[in-house]
Design a protein around this motif. Structure first.
Motif, PDB file in Angstrom:
ATOM      1  N   ARG A   3       0.812  -1.219   0.000  1.00  0.00           N
ATOM      2  CA  ARG A   3       0.000   0.000   0.000  1.00  0.00           C
ATOM      3  C   ARG A   3       0.845   1.268   0.000  1.00  0.00           C
ATOM      4  O   ARG A   3       0.338   2.358   0.118  1.00  0.00           O
ATOM      5  CB  ARG A   3      -0.950  -0.006   1.204  1.00  0.00           C
ATOM      6  N   ARG A  28       2.937   2.705   2.120  1.00  0.00           N
ATOM      7  CA  ARG A  28       2.957   3.560   3.307  1.00  0.00           C
ATOM      8  C   ARG A  28       4.263   3.351   4.051  1.00  0.00           C
ATOM      9  O   ARG A  28       4.853   2.268   4.024  1.00  0.00           O
ATOM     10  CB  ARG A  28       1.785   3.225   4.235  1.00  0.00           C
ATOM     11  N   ASP A  78       1.300   8.364   4.416  1.00  0.00           N
ATOM     12  CA  ASP A  78       0.890   8.021   3.061  1.00  0.00           C
ATOM     13  C   ASP A  78       1.922   8.607   2.105  1.00  0.00           C
ATOM     14  O   ASP A  78       2.538   9.636   2.398  1.00  0.00           O
ATOM     15  CB  ASP A  78      -0.492   8.602   2.751  1.00  0.00           C
TER      16      ASP A  78
END
Length: 378
Positions: free
Chosen positions: A315, A317, A332
């Motif tokens: 993802r 991150r 993020d």
């Protein structure tokens, strides 16, 4: 185990901390895959000063190093909402171990204080058994306080799984060894000398497996190296600043910069480095080539003294363990620029490392070393 419980178990994060500085040992947290948020589930102080963690090939097994004068390693297994010890801790045969890596059927350790690397046997159930096999390092550097002798800070496998690399801050070098799978003996193969006084601390490979990045602690520089897996040799090809000009030494109230750890994006487009003192996460673009990183910006780490940096590969991150402020902050990442944006934090006293559990069963047994294989740890 029900579907919900199984899904929750697949999104666990384990956070190490210094119990001697008020830490609670190993914190188990749940990771929300949608937001990246961490929620504390439990803690265990069964091992003193568990400063670094890795995930084993056995499902649910986590290994931790005890960074004490008489160093040790401990095995843990997931049990409900946390971890429980899997057997007794095993001495590593060295002092002040700071890092470890699994190389089945051995657990490798780097010994900072005594200067060397070792191997402890992993048994069929994932527990550990001594005695440790130890290879002593030799050498020193020009810094009389930090480089009076060898100080191995990291040990890891290369992406091919053929070689073991150890990064020595005290000797300004990276050693390459061959591991005997039957005996755990580490045989020296080659040694790469880096710039005297740089104090190399941490190494990560680019996903192309041909370039490695060495994070230097005593000078805020990244050493770019070519990696030849066939020959087992590392060749430095350049150095890149990790802080903006004028930010490396204390001036006008600015703190001296001490880089700690790095992470590479799964697609190989960006590299991030945690920098203590300056307390930032530096972003480097790899758009010009994996061997040509370019510093493009830095953001506040969300706390003080970011000792470790982990990436959720699936993802994109980032998670920073801020030791002195006692928290783990997550970010993020902008998919176009690679710049991190703070999204939240979890209080964890004396946090030292972040281990994001690998959810891909096919990747669990892969050799650590590249950002695309094994547990997502910096």
């Amino acid at each position: 185990m029900g579907d919900k419980e199984a899904d929750e178990a697949e999104h666990r994060v384990y956070i190490g901390s210094f119990t001697s500085s008020g830490g609670r040992g190993i914190t188990t947290a749940a990771l929300d895959p949608e937001t990246g948020a961490l929620t504390e589930l439990s803690t265990t102080d069964a091992l003193a000063d568990p400063s670094y963690l890795v995930e084993g090939v056995h499902i649910g097994v986590v290994y931790a190093v005890s960074e004490r004068g008489e160093g040790a390693v401990g095995a843990f297994i997931a049990d409900g909402r946390g971890l429980r010890p899997l057997g007794a801790p095993v001495p590593v045969g060295g002092a002040g171990p700071t890092h470890l890596a699994e190389a089945w059927p051995w657990l490798l350790t780097a010994h900072y204080t005594s200067g060397g690397v070792g191997a402890v046997a992993i048994t069929e159930d994932g527990s550990l058994a001594g005695p440790a096999q130890v290879l002593r390092h030799h050498g020193s550097g020009p810094d009389p306080e930090r480089q009076e002798g060898p100080h191995a800070h990291q040990v890891l496998h290369d992406p091919s799984g053929r070689w073991v690399l150890s990064v020595d801050l005290g000797a300004d070098s990276v050693r390459v060894c061959a591991l005997d799978d039957d005996t755990g003996t580490l045989r020296p193969h080659s040694e790469t000398a880096l710039t005297p006084g740089n104090g190399p601390r941490h190494l990560v490979f680019h996903p192309d497996e041909e370039v490695a990045y060495v994070v230097n602690e005593l000078r805020p520089l990244l050493t770019v190296c070519r990696w030849d897996a066939e020959a087992g040799r590392l060749e430095p090809v350049g150095e890149v600043p990790l802080v903006a000009e004028g930010g490396s030494e204390a001036s006008s109230g600015a703190a001296r910069a001490y880089p700690s750890a790095a992470a590479v994006a799964l697609d190989g487009r960006f590299l991030w480095v945690a920098v203590r003192g300056a307390d930032v996460l530096a972003t480097l673009s790899l758009a010009d080539g994996s061997d040509k990183p370019r510093l493009t910006g830095a953001v506040d780490c969300g706390g003080h003294w970011p000792r470790d940096l982990a990436i959720d590969l699936y993802r994109n991150r980032l998670y920073a363990a801020n030791e002195r402020s006692g928290d783990v902050t997550w970010f993020d990442v902008d998919p176009e620029t690679g710049q991190p944006r703070r999204a939240g934090s979890l209080p964890v006293p004396a946090a030292t490392c972040v281990l994001i559990q690998c959810c891909d069963r096919d990747m669990r047994g892969a050799r650590p070393g590249t950002s695309g294989a094994g547990p997502t740890h910096a």
